[in-house]
Design a protein around this motif. Structure first.
Motif, PDB file in Angstrom:
ATOM      1  N   VAL A   3      20.360 -19.997  66.883  1.00  0.00           N
ATOM      2  CA  VAL A   3      20.576 -20.679  65.587  1.00  0.00           C
ATOM      3  C   VAL A   3      19.644 -22.443  65.850  1.00  0.00           C
ATOM      4  CG1 VAL A   3      22.237 -22.648  64.181  1.00  0.00           C
ATOM      5  CG2 VAL A   3      23.234 -20.411  65.374  1.00  0.00           C
ATOM      6  N   VAL A   4      19.173 -21.981  65.038  1.00  0.00           N
ATOM      7  CA  VAL A   4      17.472 -23.830  65.745  1.00  0.00           C
ATOM      8  C   VAL A   4      17.729 -24.387  64.256  1.00  0.00           C
ATOM      9  CG1 VAL A   4      15.111 -23.911  65.347  1.00  0.00           C
ATOM     10  CG2 VAL A   4      16.255 -21.635  66.416  1.00  0.00           C
ATOM     11  N   ALA A   5      18.134 -25.902  64.607  1.00  0.00           N
ATOM     12  CA  ALA A   5      17.700 -26.608  63.737  1.00  0.00           C
ATOM     13  C   ALA A   5      17.633 -28.325  64.297  1.00  0.00           C
ATOM     14  CB  ALA A   5      19.478 -26.800  63.561  1.00  0.00           C
ATOM     15  N   PRO A   6      17.193 -28.647  63.373  1.00  0.00           N
ATOM     16  CA  PRO A   6      16.596 -30.302  63.634  1.00  0.00           C
ATOM     17  C   PRO A   6      18.232 -30.824  64.102  1.00  0.00           C
ATOM     18  CG  PRO A   6      15.731 -29.927  61.492  1.00  0.00           C
ATOM     19  CD  PRO A   6      16.308 -28.782  61.822  1.00  0.00           C
ATOM     20  N   PHE A   7      17.457 -31.525  64.892  1.00  0.00           N
ATOM     21  CA  PHE A   7      18.607 -32.588  65.329  1.00  0.00           C
ATOM     22  C   PHE A   7      19.432 -33.339  64.179  1.00  0.00           C
ATOM     23  CE2 PHE A   7      19.385 -37.560  67.375  1.00  0.00           C
ATOM     24  CZ  PHE A   7      20.805 -36.908  67.592  1.00  0.00           C
ATOM     25  N   SER A   8      20.545 -33.391  64.295  1.00  0.00           N
ATOM     26  CA  SER A   8      22.272 -33.956  63.269  1.00  0.00           C
ATOM     27  C   SER A   8      22.081 -33.110  62.538  1.00  0.00           C
ATOM     28  CB  SER A   8      21.978 -35.315  63.069  1.00  0.00           C
ATOM     29  OG  SER A   8      20.570 -35.353  62.007  1.00  0.00           O
ATOM     30  N   VAL A   9      22.043 -31.881  62.071  1.00  0.00           N
ATOM     31  CA  VAL A   9      21.460 -30.704  61.049  1.00  0.00           C
ATOM     32  C   VAL A   9      23.578 -30.341  61.206  1.00  0.00           C
ATOM     33  CG1 VAL A   9      20.669 -28.957  59.517  1.00  0.00           C
ATOM     34  CG2 VAL A   9      19.802 -30.874  60.607  1.00  0.00           C
ATOM     35  N   GLY A  10      23.942 -30.793  61.634  1.00  0.00           N
ATOM     36  CA  GLY A  10      25.529 -29.691  62.615  1.00  0.00           C
ATOM     37  C   GLY A  10      25.566 -28.375  63.012  1.00  0.00           C
ATOM     38  N   LYS A  11      24.165 -28.618  63.467  1.00  0.00           N
ATOM     39  CA  LYS A  11      24.126 -27.019  64.783  1.00  0.00           C
ATOM     40  C   LYS A  11      25.592 -26.702  65.379  1.00  0.00           C
ATOM     41  CE  LYS A  11      20.778 -27.373  67.899  1.00  0.00           C
ATOM     42  NZ  LYS A  11      20.990 -26.998  69.066  1.00  0.00           N
ATOM     43  N   SER A  12      25.704 -27.432  65.931  1.00  0.00           N
ATOM     44  CA  SER A  12      27.600 -27.306  66.865  1.00  0.00           C
ATOM     45  C   SER A  12      28.074 -26.689  65.709  1.00  0.00           C
ATOM     46  CB  SER A  12      27.145 -28.118  68.048  1.00  0.00           C
ATOM     47  OG  SER A  12      26.461 -28.160  68.607  1.00  0.00           O
ATOM     48  N   THR A  13      28.701 -28.293  64.790  1.00  0.00           N
ATOM     49  CA  THR A  13      29.578 -27.374  64.410  1.00  0.00           C
ATOM     50  C   THR A  13      29.118 -25.974  63.499  1.00  0.00           C
ATOM     51  OG1 THR A  13      29.466 -29.676  63.770  1.00  0.00           O
ATOM     52  CG2 THR A  13      31.041 -27.915  62.111  1.00  0.00           C
ATOM     53  N   PHE A  14      28.655 -25.391  62.695  1.00  0.00           N
ATOM     54  CA  PHE A  14      28.024 -24.563  62.368  1.00  0.00           C
ATOM     55  C   PHE A  14      28.308 -23.064  63.608  1.00  0.00           C
ATOM     56  CE2 PHE A  14      24.819 -20.680  61.824  1.00  0.00           C
ATOM     57  CZ  PHE A  14      25.533 -20.570  60.774  1.00  0.00           C
ATOM     58  N   ILE A  15      27.610 -23.790  64.736  1.00  0.00           N
ATOM     59  CA  ILE A  15      27.963 -22.295  65.469  1.00  0.00           C
ATOM     60  C   ILE A  15      30.123 -22.390  66.599  1.00  0.00           C
ATOM     61  CG2 ILE A  15      27.435 -21.457  68.343  1.00  0.00           C
ATOM     62  CD1 ILE A  15      25.317 -22.746  68.206  1.00  0.00           C
TER      63      ILE A  15
END
Length: 703
Positions: A51-63
């Motif tokens: 999972v790749v994302a810019p900072f603060s896009v909600g990557k951890s919540t998505f995972i």
């Protein structure tokens, strides 16, 4: 996530295990078909999702929403620092791998877990940027290589691993490089994007380049393993989300085959997952002020109005299940051949065993009235002639392999190494020149917006872009070399098919000529497509291990030097200060000559591009040399070891063992022969019943 495929894998593995445990198949057949390897490939496969994302896009919540468990830190102030891989484990533990080579496992063996929240807090400490104002504590981005999290999560139970990468546009300069590197190791990648950033020129250019980079992580280069999720749709108007979706899709269409773009709410997905797993109840959701949605009748719902039956709407709004289904479908398409190959091998083994039973029954009956001494002589003739044929075909194939890899006496003859050399010579110049034009164009766009106030930000972003595009260029060469290698080696295997068939045909004809029994036609032992699949798999494994080296640069120091040169010192205004300056007590001010500073930056960047161009060319030449060496070794190993030695030797061993068994049966007494015939009849019935089940399941899978 991949439950449907895993069920099929488990069923196939059970059928193979049953055949070996119940002894439907002889030991010789099991070893010849190499079921141990097939079981290992079926059961030990992993599916890594990055999972790749810019900072603060909600990557951890998505995972967390994929996991249906609140595992990773979701604070908006937290930035992932180390590659974090979530894997299945019966016991929860965190494994920290340091750059020094040391490893720390939490909790320690003598310390039982008393508080899951405490372990999660430790996980946060070891996987996020250190923001301690005094700079004390673990500097994660500098000291830690990776973190493995083992947790009893259903999603990861059958080999699925979720890889949390450092963010794009990260504050720590090494994160873009780490993320680009990990793209080579994963099976699927999800780019998570905030709808408000789609349309921004710089963001779209960088995302496009990351997508190009990700495409180079598979040999086919189609980008089928790349997924896109527009996140936080619960926080944006539908019209804004739709516009973002259309713009992103338009950007992706020319570079990705059939782009897979989803509109998701990671938070809604996490809430739905936690509720489903029993971690929270309906009252917890009612008290959550961020949970607001529109019901089927168009009325807004929140707070006390939320009912249990509304959980389906919350889950539906999140669209996380659609992402999971799409990943599962991709994984099934990508790995279906493993099931088909294993079932085909199982069918083939049954057919070989049934054929062997027919031979055994025929000769057991014949032995009751036959000449045992004469039969032994004929078996010895077959063994000797068959051994000669095997040795002859091995030598012939070895000569052919040598010729295909290095070429014959004629310069016009085919040579795998010559084909690879022609490709790389053609590509080296064009790739590096195209890259230079691309980054020069990018700098012209950046230069237009450059001021003394944003110079540091723009130059930093441009340097990251240059590094990323340079990596893409090198990956492109690697990808095209392995693509050609796969294509040509597959063709060699296809050309060898007739030789394998002839070897089996000659044995069957000799068997019929001397012993009077006609064996079934066609090739049962050599599975042509299976050999091709193994060749492709080995080449893909080797491809995954190749990655270009990142280029480091001291560009920041050069920019700072130009800034210092552009600072001018002047005497402060005022009559009093004028007279003070006569006696050396005047006050002076510094100001930045912007035009001079920007001119200096322009010179540094142009020089930087040329230096990078030379380094890219040098790296490509090094990669070319290394790839040609690797290709030669790989081709020899795959063709000589897998095709010639392993497969033909296995066939020879299996056939010789059959002949020895026939001779042994022929020498039995009348009582032993009759007993063997009764036992054989029982085994045939059991094997036929089992074979019918295998055929039925094969038909079910194929349809």
């Amino acid at each position: 996530m991949i439950n449907a495929l895993n069920e099929k894998i488990e069923k196939t593995a059970e059928l193979i295990t049953e055949a070996t445990n119940e002894e439907f198949l002889s030991k010789n057949t099991i070893e010849a078909i190499n079921f141990e390897q097939k079981l290992e490939r079926l059961e030990n496969g992993t599916f890594k999702v990055g999972v790749v994302a810019p900072f603060s896009v909600g990557k951890s919540t998505f995972i967390n929403s994929l996991l249906e468990f609140d595992l990773l830190s979701t604070s908006i102030l937290v930035e992932t620092a180390a590659i974090t891989t979530v894997k299945y484990g019966e016991k929860s533990k965190v494994e920290i791998n340091y750059r020094s080579g040391e490893r720390l496992v939490l909790p320690k063996e003598e310390e039982p877990i008393e508080d899951i929240a405490d372990l999660k807090q430790q996980l946060k400490m070891y996987t996020t940027i250190n923001r301690n104002p005094d700079g004390e504590g673990v500097k994660v981005e500098e000291e830690i290589q990776s973190v493995n999290v083992y947790w009893p999560l259903d999603l990861c139970k059958n080999g699925t691993e979720i890889v949390d990468t450092p963010g794009l546009f990260a504050q720590y300069s090494g994160h873009n490089e780490i993320t680009s590197e990990i793209l080579m190791e994963i099976n699927a990648v999800i780019f998570l994007i905030d709808p408000s950033t789609i349309g921004q020129a710089n963001f779209m250019r960088v995302i496009k380049e990351y997508v190009e980079n990700a495409k180079r992580s598979t040999i086919d280069g189609t980008g089928k393993h790349i997924f896109f999720a527009i996140n936080k749709i619960d926080q944006h108007p539908d019209s804004e989300v739709t516009k973002a979706y259309e713009e992103l899709f338009k950007m992706l269409e020319p570079i990705v085959e059939e782009p897979k773009v989803f509109k998701v709410s990671s938070y809604f997905g996490l809430i739905a997952g936690l509720y489903k797993q029993g971690y929270i109840n309906i009252d917890d959701i009612r008290k959550d002020e961020t949970i607001k949605f529109v019901d089927d009748d168009g009325f807004p719902v929140s707070g006390r109005e939320i009912q249990k039956e509304d959980m389906e709407i919350i889950e539906s709004v999140s669209q996380i299940s659609q992402v999971k289904e799409s990943l599962e479908q991709y994984f099934e398409e990508k790995n279906y051949y493993l099931i088909e190959e294993a079932l085909s091998a199982l069918k083939r083994a049954c057919e070989l065993e049934l054929q062997e039973n027919e031979e055994t029954e025929y000769f057991l009956q014949d032995s009751l009235a036959g000449d045992r001494i004469e039969f032994k002589k004929k078996i010895e003739i077959i063994q000797e002639k068959f051994g000669e044929n095997v040795r002859e075909i091995k030598k012939e194939l070895e000569r052919e392999v040598e010729k295909r890899i290095r070429g014959g006496a004629s310069k016009n003859s085919f040579s795998l190494l010559r084909e690879l050399k022609k490709l790389t010579e053609k590509k080296i110049e064009s790739l590096s020149n195209d890259w230079r034009r691309q980054v020069q164009k990018e700098w012209r766009i950046n230069r237009f917006n450059l001021t003394s106030h944003n110079a540091e930000e723009i130059v930093g972003s441009f340097i990251n872009y240059v590094d990323l595009t340079a990596e893409t260029v090198k990956k492109t060469l690697i990808q095209e070399v392995f693509e050609l290698l796969e294509k040509q080696m597959t063709k060699i295997i296809e050309d060898f098919e007739e030789k394998f068939m002839n070897l089996e045909k000659e044995f069957n004809e000799l068997f019929y000529e001397l012993l009077g029994m006609k064996l079934s036609g066609g090739t049962l032992f050599f599975a042509h497509q299976e050999l091709i699949n193994q060749v492709k798999e080995e080449i893909n494994d080797k491809f995954k291990g190749n990655s270009a080296v990142y280029i480091q640069t001291g560009i920041d120091k050069k920019i700072n030097k130009e800034r210092s040169k552009a600072i001018k010192t002047v005497r402060s205004k005022g009559v009093l200060n004028f007279f003070k300056s006569w006696v050396g007590k005047g006050q002076y001010e510094e100001y930045l000559e912007e035009d001079k500073y920007l001119e200096g930056i322009e010179k540094v960047i142009n020089l930087f591009i040329e230096e990078m161009y030379e380094e890219v060319q040098g790296d490509i030449l090094s990669i070319d040399t290394e790839l040609n060496n690797e290709a030669e070794i790989l081709a020899e190993n795959i063709l000589k070891e897998n095709v010639i030695n392993n497969k033909i030797s296995a066939y020879e061993s299996w056939k010789q063992s059959q002949l020895e068994k026939l001779e042994e049966n022929y020498q039995k007494s009348e009582a032993e022969t009759n007993e063997s015939l009764i036992e054989l009849e029982v085994n045939k019935k059991l094997l036929n019943t089992y074979y019918s089940r295998v055929e039925d399941y094969y038909e079910e899978i194929m349809n």
